[in-house]
Design a protein around this motif. Structure first.
Motif, short mmCIF file in Angstrom:
data_model
loop_
_atom_site.label_atom_id
_atom_site.label_comp_id
_atom_site.label_asym_id
_atom_site.label_seq_id
_atom_site.Cartn_x
_atom_site.Cartn_y
_atom_site.Cartn_z
N GLU A 124 0.85 -1.19 0.00
CA GLU A 124 0.00 0.00 0.00
C GLU A 124 0.88 1.24 0.00
N TRP A 125 0.60 2.12 -0.93
CA TRP A 125 1.30 3.40 -0.97
C TRP A 125 0.32 4.52 -0.66
N ASN A 126 0.78 5.50 0.07
CA ASN A 126 0.00 6.71 0.31
C ASN A 126 0.41 7.77 -0.70
N VAL A 127 -0.58 8.45 -1.26
CA VAL A 127 -0.35 9.42 -2.33
C VAL A 127 -0.92 10.77 -1.91
N SER A 128 -0.09 11.81 -1.92
CA SER A 128 -0.50 13.12 -1.46
C SER A 128 -0.83 14.05 -2.62
N LEU A 129 -2.12 14.39 -2.76
CA LEU A 129 -2.59 15.37 -3.72
C LEU A 129 -3.26 16.51 -2.93
N TRP A 130 -3.98 17.39 -3.60
CA TRP A 130 -4.68 18.46 -2.89
C TRP A 130 -5.94 18.85 -3.66
N GLY A 131 -6.75 19.67 -3.02
CA GLY A 131 -8.00 20.08 -3.66
C GLY A 131 -9.02 18.97 -3.64
N LYS A 132 -9.49 18.59 -4.83
CA LYS A 132 -10.42 17.48 -4.98
C LYS A 132 -10.12 16.79 -6.30
N ARG A 133 -10.75 15.66 -6.53
CA ARG A 133 -10.53 14.97 -7.80
C ARG A 133 -11.00 15.87 -8.94
N GLU A 159 -3.15 -6.44 -5.10
CA GLU A 159 -2.05 -6.61 -4.15
C GLU A 159 -1.23 -5.33 -3.98
N PHE A 160 -1.35 -4.40 -4.93
CA PHE A 160 -0.65 -3.12 -4.84
C PHE A 160 -1.69 -2.02 -4.99
N THR A 161 -1.87 -1.22 -3.96
CA THR A 161 -2.88 -0.18 -4.00
C THR A 161 -2.25 1.19 -3.70
N LEU A 162 -2.77 2.19 -4.39
CA LEU A 162 -2.38 3.58 -4.16
C LEU A 162 -3.52 4.27 -3.43
N ASN A 163 -3.29 4.65 -2.19
CA ASN A 163 -4.31 5.32 -1.38
C ASN A 163 -4.17 6.82 -1.57
N ALA A 223 7.42 10.39 4.22
CA ALA A 223 6.13 10.52 4.92
C ALA A 223 5.01 9.88 4.11
N PHE A 224 5.18 9.83 2.80
CA PHE A 224 4.28 9.12 1.89
C PHE A 224 5.10 8.73 0.68
N GLU A 225 4.56 7.83 -0.12
CA GLU A 225 5.36 7.24 -1.20
C GLU A 225 5.22 7.93 -2.55
N MET A 226 4.15 8.68 -2.74
CA MET A 226 3.93 9.33 -4.04
C MET A 226 3.25 10.67 -3.81
N ALA A 227 3.52 11.62 -4.68
CA ALA A 227 2.91 12.94 -4.54
C ALA A 227 2.95 13.68 -5.86
N GLN A 228 2.10 14.68 -5.95
CA GLN A 228 2.07 15.60 -7.08
C GLN A 228 2.48 16.98 -6.55
N PHE A 229 3.22 17.73 -7.32
CA PHE A 229 3.56 19.10 -6.91
C PHE A 229 3.73 19.95 -8.16
N VAL A 269 4.29 14.16 -11.09
CA VAL A 269 3.99 13.16 -10.07
C VAL A 269 5.29 12.41 -9.80
N VAL A 270 5.66 12.32 -8.53
CA VAL A 270 6.93 11.69 -8.17
C VAL A 270 6.70 10.58 -7.17
N ALA A 271 7.68 9.68 -7.12
CA ALA A 271 7.67 8.61 -6.12
C ALA A 271 8.89 8.76 -5.22
N ASN A 272 8.76 8.36 -3.99
CA ASN A 272 9.91 8.26 -3.09
C ASN A 272 10.83 7.18 -3.66
N THR A 273 12.07 7.53 -3.93
CA THR A 273 12.99 6.62 -4.62
C THR A 273 13.21 5.34 -3.84
N ASP A 274 13.38 5.45 -2.53
CA ASP A 274 13.61 4.25 -1.72
C ASP A 274 12.41 3.31 -1.79
N ALA A 275 11.21 3.88 -1.72
CA ALA A 275 10.00 3.06 -1.79
C ALA A 275 9.87 2.40 -3.15
#
Length: 338
Positions: free
Chosen positions: A25-34, A55-59, A79-85, A235-241
């Motif tokens: 499970e990966w946590n994904v940080s966005l903002w606003g709304k869909r 088996e692999f989900t992006l929350n 702090a989370f595995e994926m994010a948009q900025f 959209v980026v991923a934490n490299t270690d994750a």
């Protein structure tokens, strides 16, 4: 028999724990709304779940994990595995990407924006830049050229922008400053309140954001063709994750990027842009279109000086600025003639 049953139970528990360990499970940080801007990540999550049988989900979280200007910081510490900025939110954190936010760069379509971004993301200097944040670039969020929605008297000429307080980030802010406007940098979620309270009189966004963040609700006018530039939002991923993923999960993620972007571009073109005109009409928003002479003068006053200033600034920081600028403009020229 009791021993056999006990062994069977232990085996069943072991299998269950093994299955649970395989789940990711990966946590994904966005903002606003869909919205149209997040459809690449939403589609990526859908594809990854399908390819891994769940088996692999992006929350995906809309603002629950971090403030939008701090997503890159959150990625850096895991702090989370994926994010948009958006690069323009903090140009000092990701200076190499801001070459794509230069005003009047000349990008004409979402397809060009997508291909140009992906090419630049592969540049070694850009990868080194993001590596400082333990971030791996996955994909862009291609947006059309920004234009302004505003309150009060509509600008009829470039002279009318003198003194106009406008929300504009990155290169768009530099462009507006060049015609006498007063650019203010703020995150998308702050813009509607700032407009309504009179802190700013206009806001530069792509159409989806004007609709999603409500800037058109009280607006009086919209510039149809100012087109000073756009913002680059990866959209980026934490490299270690990313490196720690099981091979099949990593393949499922990376192999889904192109399809997620296909969906994003199709949705933006056929749904968002189709809704934009009616949204303006329903609210009686006046369309302001500038003549070609004014637009050419605007570009001439802004494009060259902004590019030169960027090159000098980034070179002083020890970055291969001229190389990055030449790479971006050269790649864009290629894309236009394909």
């Amino acid at each position: 028999m009791q021993k056999l049953l006990a062994k069977t139970a232990v085996a069943a528990i072991a299998i269950a724990f093994a299955g649970e360990a395989m789940a990711t499970e990966w946590n994904v940080s966005l903002w606003g709304k869909r919205r149209a801007f997040t459809e690449n990540t939403e589609k990526l999550a859908e594809l990854v779940a399908e390819k891994t049988n769940g088996e692999f989900t992006l929350n995906i979280s809309y603002g629950g994990l971090s403030k939008n200007r701090e997503n890159l910081d959150g990625i850096s510490i895991g702090a989370f595995e994926m994010a948009q900025f958006c690069a323009g939110y903090h140009r000092d954190k990701n200076p190499t990407i801001t070459v794509l936010e230069l005003p009047f760069l000349g990008v004409e379509t979402l397809a060009q924006e997508r291909a140009l971004s992906m090419a630049l993301y592969d540049h070694p200097a850009v990868q080194d830049d993001l590596a400082r944040w333990n971030a791996t670039l996955l994909m862009p969020s291609p947006m059309p050229q920004y234009n302004l929605v505003g309150l009060g008297d509509a600008p009829r000429s470039l002279d009318d922008f003198e003194g106009l307080s406008v929300r504009a980030t990155g290169g768009i802010g530099a462009a507006m400053e060049a015609v006498g406007a007063v650019p203010t940098s703020m995150s998308a979620t702050e813009v509607r309140q700032s407009l309504d309270s009179g802190v700013i009189s206009a806001a530069a966004f792509a159409p989806h954001a004007h609709m999603a963040f409500g800037t058109i609700e009280n607006a009086k006018w919209w510039t149809t063709n100012l087109n000073p530039g756009t913002v680059n939002c990866p959209v980026v991923a934490n490299t270690d994750a990313l490196e720690a993923l099981p091979e099949d999960h990593r393949d499922a993620l990376l192999s889904s990027v192109d399809e997620a972007l296909d969906h994003y571009v199709d949705n933006y073109t056929n749904n968002t842009m189709a809704a934009w005109g009616p949204a303006l009409d329903e609210r009686g928003i006046e369309r302001i279109t500038f003549d070609q002479e004014s637009l050419s003068a605007f570009e001439a006053a802004v494009a060259g000086p902004a590019a030169q200033a960027w090159i000098e600034d980034m070179s002083a920081r020890g970055l291969p600025a001229q190389e990055l600028y030449d790479f971006a403009t050269g790649k864009l020229a290629e894309l236009k003639y394909q």
